[in-house]
Write a protein that holds these residues in place. Structure first.
Motif, short mmCIF file in Angstrom:
data_model
loop_
_atom_site.label_atom_id
_atom_site.label_comp_id
_atom_site.label_asym_id
_atom_site.label_seq_id
_atom_site.Cartn_x
_atom_site.Cartn_y
_atom_site.Cartn_z
N TYR A 242 18.47 2.75 46.09
CA TYR A 242 17.10 2.86 46.70
C TYR A 242 17.02 1.62 47.88
CZ TYR A 242 12.06 1.70 46.90
OH TYR A 242 10.85 1.41 47.28
N PHE A 243 16.48 2.01 48.86
CA PHE A 243 15.95 1.31 49.87
C PHE A 243 14.55 1.64 50.59
CE2 PHE A 243 16.49 0.14 54.54
CZ PHE A 243 16.30 -1.29 54.24
N GLY A 244 13.64 0.97 50.01
CA GLY A 244 12.41 1.24 50.22
C GLY A 244 11.99 2.33 51.68
N PRO A 245 11.25 3.14 51.18
CA PRO A 245 10.57 3.64 49.99
C PRO A 245 11.09 4.84 49.37
CG PRO A 245 9.34 4.79 51.96
CD PRO A 245 10.51 4.02 52.63
N TYR A 246 12.68 5.19 49.52
CA TYR A 246 13.14 6.22 49.16
C TYR A 246 14.52 5.82 48.33
CZ TYR A 246 10.44 8.42 52.79
OH TYR A 246 9.48 8.87 53.87
N GLY B 150 4.25 3.40 41.57
CA GLY B 150 5.42 3.27 42.39
C GLY B 150 5.76 2.18 43.25
N LYS B 151 5.27 1.09 42.81
CA LYS B 151 5.74 -0.27 43.47
C LYS B 151 6.92 -0.70 42.80
CE LYS B 151 1.76 -0.16 45.85
NZ LYS B 151 1.86 0.17 47.38
N PRO B 152 7.57 -1.15 43.81
CA PRO B 152 9.02 -1.86 43.24
C PRO B 152 8.93 -3.02 42.56
CG PRO B 152 9.10 -1.23 45.71
CD PRO B 152 7.72 -1.05 45.31
N LEU B 153 9.43 -3.34 41.51
CA LEU B 153 9.54 -4.69 40.68
C LEU B 153 10.64 -5.58 41.21
CD1 LEU B 153 8.86 -3.55 37.15
CD2 LEU B 153 7.15 -3.92 38.89
N GLN B 154 10.66 -6.66 41.22
CA GLN B 154 11.47 -7.66 41.76
C GLN B 154 12.78 -7.57 40.95
OE1 GLN B 154 11.22 -9.28 44.72
NE2 GLN B 154 9.41 -7.86 44.72
N ARG B 155 13.50 -6.51 40.61
CA ARG B 155 14.95 -6.47 40.23
C ARG B 155 15.92 -5.79 41.00
NH1 ARG B 155 11.22 -4.48 35.90
NH2 ARG B 155 11.10 -5.82 34.34
N ARG C 46 7.43 9.39 43.57
CA ARG C 46 7.72 10.44 42.65
C ARG C 46 8.65 9.82 41.63
NH1 ARG C 46 7.59 14.44 39.54
NH2 ARG C 46 9.14 15.70 39.18
N ALA C 47 9.61 9.10 42.06
CA ALA C 47 10.77 8.54 41.12
C ALA C 47 9.96 7.79 40.21
CB ALA C 47 11.51 7.59 41.99
N ALA C 48 8.71 7.22 40.32
CA ALA C 48 8.12 6.21 39.43
C ALA C 48 7.60 7.08 38.19
CB ALA C 48 6.76 5.70 40.04
N ALA D 289 9.01 5.38 34.89
CA ALA D 289 8.00 4.22 34.57
C ALA D 289 7.54 4.36 33.01
CB ALA D 289 6.79 4.22 35.43
N GLU D 290 7.66 5.26 32.21
CA GLU D 290 7.10 5.55 31.06
C GLU D 290 7.75 4.75 29.91
OE1 GLU D 290 5.97 9.44 30.18
OE2 GLU D 290 4.84 9.65 31.98
N SER D 291 9.23 4.58 30.01
CA SER D 291 9.92 4.17 28.84
C SER D 291 9.95 2.63 28.89
CB SER D 291 11.28 4.80 28.93
OG SER D 291 12.14 4.16 29.94
#
Length: 300
Positions: free
Chosen positions: A50-54, A119-124, A102-104, A108-110
């Motif tokens: 991933y390299f924002g936003p894709y 859909g906002k990136p976390l610092q990971r 779309r990826a979120a 993002a549910e588990s």
């Protein structure tokens, strides 16, 4: 095989081109936060780059971590050291454009992951994905999951055919062939029929493979996918065919192959015997005949 999400910085292009993931310990020698996952990656694992936003690429781990100095392009942050750990990767697909929103919806549910529900990136830098998330993202990216121990595109281990386990170059070639076959057999469809059972199924449950084992398929035949390949489902038909429990005869009919060791296998075979294989045609008949001959030769 495990699935990983890697959020790249400005060195994305270089990291993909050179096939590297790298991290270093903190000032006290610790591996900070989620970056410890770098040492958990193993050969054959799938990485979503991933390299924002894709999501821009999908790679496979080719070598697990090793001690390595900071590669060119990995910017040094305050307090970081220049000795660290390097993981080697090989791209399966590049030039992708799967948006983070779309990826979120697929990740993002588990629990804690690379993105929040908006859909906002976390610092990971690295996030572990579940198998369900990994499969969903592969489907969204239109990429076929690599077969970790396959010596042929039908999934048979090389030892079953008297061949050595394939080396990394061969595995990479196989994975690229799988992606090529899948693209041409699906032709953009989200659903398609299994050539064995005939059920119309989502693309993520269909496996693209050669009609006869890859070691017995010539380069010319591999290029002629219409004559040498088919789609079979992951609900059982693929395994039954690849291990020779069912074969396709000279008339295109499915019949029993090697003896079933359990009642469950026998029942599964019986449900398919007598059906027409929808992949059978004048073009594919020679490959089916050769596969049947090879399977019979393997029987005791």
């Amino acid at each position: 095989m495990r699935y990983w999400w890697v959020s790249h910085g400005r060195n994305y292009e270089q990291a993909i081109t050179e096939g590297t993931l790298w991290n270093c310990p903190g000032p006290e020698g610790e591996l900070p936060g989620n970056r410890v996952y770098l040492k958990e990656m193993r050969r054959g694992d799938v990485v979503f780059n991933y390299f924002g936003p894709y999501i821009r690429a999908v790679s496979v781990v080719s070598e697990k971590w090793q001690d390595a100095p900071r590669p060119d392009g990995y910017e040094k942050q305050l307090g970081e050291r220049d000795d660290g750990w390097l993981v080697r990767t090989t791209p399966l697909a590049e030039g992708l454009r799967v948006h983070r929103e779309r990826a979120a919806g697929l990740t993002a549910e588990s629990g804690p992951g690379p993105l929040n529900a908006a859909g906002k990136p976390l610092q990971r830098y690295i996030s572990a994905l579940t198998e369900e998330e990994g499969q969903a993202l592969l489907h969204e990216c239109g990429v076929t999951a690599p077969q970790s121990s396959a010596g042929s595109l039908r999934g048979l281990p090389g030892s079953a055919w008297g061949a050595d386990e394939p080396d990394q170059q061969t595995l990479t070639t196989i994975r690229l062939e799988q992606a090529y076959l899948r693209k041409n057999l699906l032709r953009g469809r989200l659903k398609a029929p299994c050539a064995i059972c005939g059920d119309d199924l989502p693309a993520r449950l269909l496996i693209a493979g050669y009609i006869k084992p890859r070691p017995n398929t010539s380069e010319e035949e591999r290029r002629d996918y219409a004559a040498s390949s088919m789609l079979t489902c992951a609900l059982g038909c693929d395994a039954l065919y690849e291990w020779g429990y069912i074969v396709v005869d000279a008339g295109g009919k499915i019949r029993a192959g090697q003896a079933a060791e359990t009642g469950r296998i026998e029942d599964a075979v019986n449900r398919l015997v007598g059906r027409n294989c929808t992949a059978f045609s004048e073009q594919t008949a020679a490959c089916f005949a050769e596969n049947e001959r090879l399977m019979l030769a393997q029987q005791p």
